[in-house]
Design a protein around this motif. Structure first.
Motif, short mmCIF file in Angstrom:
data_model
loop_
_atom_site.label_atom_id
_atom_site.label_comp_id
_atom_site.label_asym_id
_atom_site.label_seq_id
_atom_site.Cartn_x
_atom_site.Cartn_y
_atom_site.Cartn_z
N UNK A 186 27.74 40.07 28.67
CA UNK A 186 27.23 41.28 29.32
C UNK A 186 26.21 40.96 30.42
N UNK A 187 25.83 39.68 30.51
CA UNK A 187 24.91 39.25 31.57
C UNK A 187 25.67 38.83 32.83
N UNK A 188 26.99 38.88 32.78
CA UNK A 188 27.81 38.47 33.93
C UNK A 188 27.53 39.38 35.13
N UNK A 189 27.47 38.75 36.30
CA UNK A 189 27.28 39.51 37.53
C UNK A 189 28.64 39.89 38.12
N UNK A 190 28.64 40.83 39.04
CA UNK A 190 29.88 41.22 39.70
C UNK A 190 30.53 40.00 40.37
N UNK A 191 29.69 39.16 40.98
CA UNK A 191 30.20 37.96 41.64
C UNK A 191 30.92 37.04 40.66
N UNK A 192 30.37 36.89 39.46
CA UNK A 192 31.01 36.04 38.43
C UNK A 192 32.33 36.63 37.97
N UNK A 193 32.37 37.94 37.83
CA UNK A 193 33.60 38.62 37.42
C UNK A 193 34.67 38.44 38.50
N UNK A 194 34.29 38.63 39.76
CA UNK A 194 35.23 38.46 40.88
C UNK A 194 35.73 37.02 40.95
N UNK A 207 31.23 46.14 30.69
CA UNK A 207 30.00 46.32 29.93
C UNK A 207 28.98 45.24 30.30
N UNK A 208 28.35 45.43 31.45
CA UNK A 208 27.39 44.44 31.95
C UNK A 208 26.03 45.10 32.16
N UNK A 209 24.99 44.29 32.03
CA UNK A 209 23.64 44.80 32.31
C UNK A 209 23.44 44.94 33.82
N UNK A 210 24.34 44.34 34.59
CA UNK A 210 24.27 44.43 36.06
C UNK A 210 25.19 45.54 36.55
N UNK A 211 24.85 46.10 37.69
CA UNK A 211 25.68 47.15 38.30
C UNK A 211 27.00 46.53 38.76
N UNK A 212 28.09 47.19 38.43
CA UNK A 212 29.42 46.71 38.83
C UNK A 212 30.16 47.82 39.56
N UNK A 213 30.83 47.45 40.64
CA UNK A 213 31.70 48.38 41.35
C UNK A 213 33.10 48.22 40.73
N UNK A 214 33.42 49.11 39.80
CA UNK A 214 34.67 49.01 39.05
C UNK A 214 35.88 48.96 39.97
N UNK A 215 35.87 49.80 41.01
CA UNK A 215 37.00 49.84 41.94
C UNK A 215 37.15 48.50 42.67
N UNK A 237 36.19 45.57 41.60
CA UNK A 237 36.63 44.58 40.62
C UNK A 237 38.13 44.72 40.34
N UNK A 238 38.58 45.95 40.07
CA UNK A 238 40.00 46.13 39.74
C UNK A 238 40.89 45.87 40.97
N UNK A 239 40.39 46.19 42.17
CA UNK A 239 41.16 45.93 43.39
C UNK A 239 41.25 44.45 43.73
N UNK A 240 40.41 43.62 43.10
CA UNK A 240 40.43 42.18 43.36
C UNK A 240 41.63 41.50 42.68
N UNK A 241 42.24 42.19 41.73
CA UNK A 241 43.42 41.63 41.04
C UNK A 241 44.58 41.58 42.03
N UNK A 242 45.23 40.42 42.13
CA UNK A 242 46.37 40.27 43.03
C UNK A 242 47.45 41.28 42.64
N UNK A 243 48.04 41.99 43.62
CA UNK A 243 49.03 43.04 43.29
C UNK A 243 50.17 42.54 42.42
#
Length: 114
Positions: free
Chosen positions: A62-70, A92-100, A102-108
């Motif tokens: 839950x400490x992961x940053x958006x950058x780490x998730x991407x 479920x992160x303590x950091x703010x995440x832009x869900x859209x 993150x999900x748009x980063x998945x290769x089509x």
């Protein structure tokens, strides 16, 4: 649902007949440790195994940053042994995440949910 699963199982078996080395791979990426997400993911992994898909549960704290998730998504996108990627929501992160974002980063071609 069972009819869909049976159909998918047959599809995977056909692919393996054409290429005996073919092993479809799926990654479920989870951020945090929510009980509801854990239950949902365990059901997805069980269903994948029944169909004949190698499923991997990639868990980020839950400490992961958006950058780490991407970065994790990019690694899966570039790994040819994985054919599908599911990003488990909510993130479920303590950091703010832009869900859209993150999900748009998945290769089509690997986007199972899209």
């Amino acid at each position: 649902m069972m009819k869909v699963r049976e159909g998918l199982k047959k599809d995977v078996e056909q692919m393996k007949l054409q290429d005996p080395n073919f092993k479809p791979g799926l990654v479920v990426l989870q951020v945090g440790d929510r009980d509801d997400s854990n239950l949902y993911i365990s059901m997805k992994l069980k269903a994948a195994a029944e169909i004949g898909i190698n499923a991997t549960h990639m868990r980020l704290p839950e400490t992961a940053t958006e950058e780490e998730v991407l970065h994790s998504i990019t690694e899966v996108n570039e790994n040819s042994s994985f054919h599908g990627l599911i990003v488990q929501l909510p993130l479920d992160s303590i950091h703010k995440m832009d869900t859209e974002k993150v999900t748009n980063a998945v290769a089509p071609e690997k986007d199972v949910d899209g």
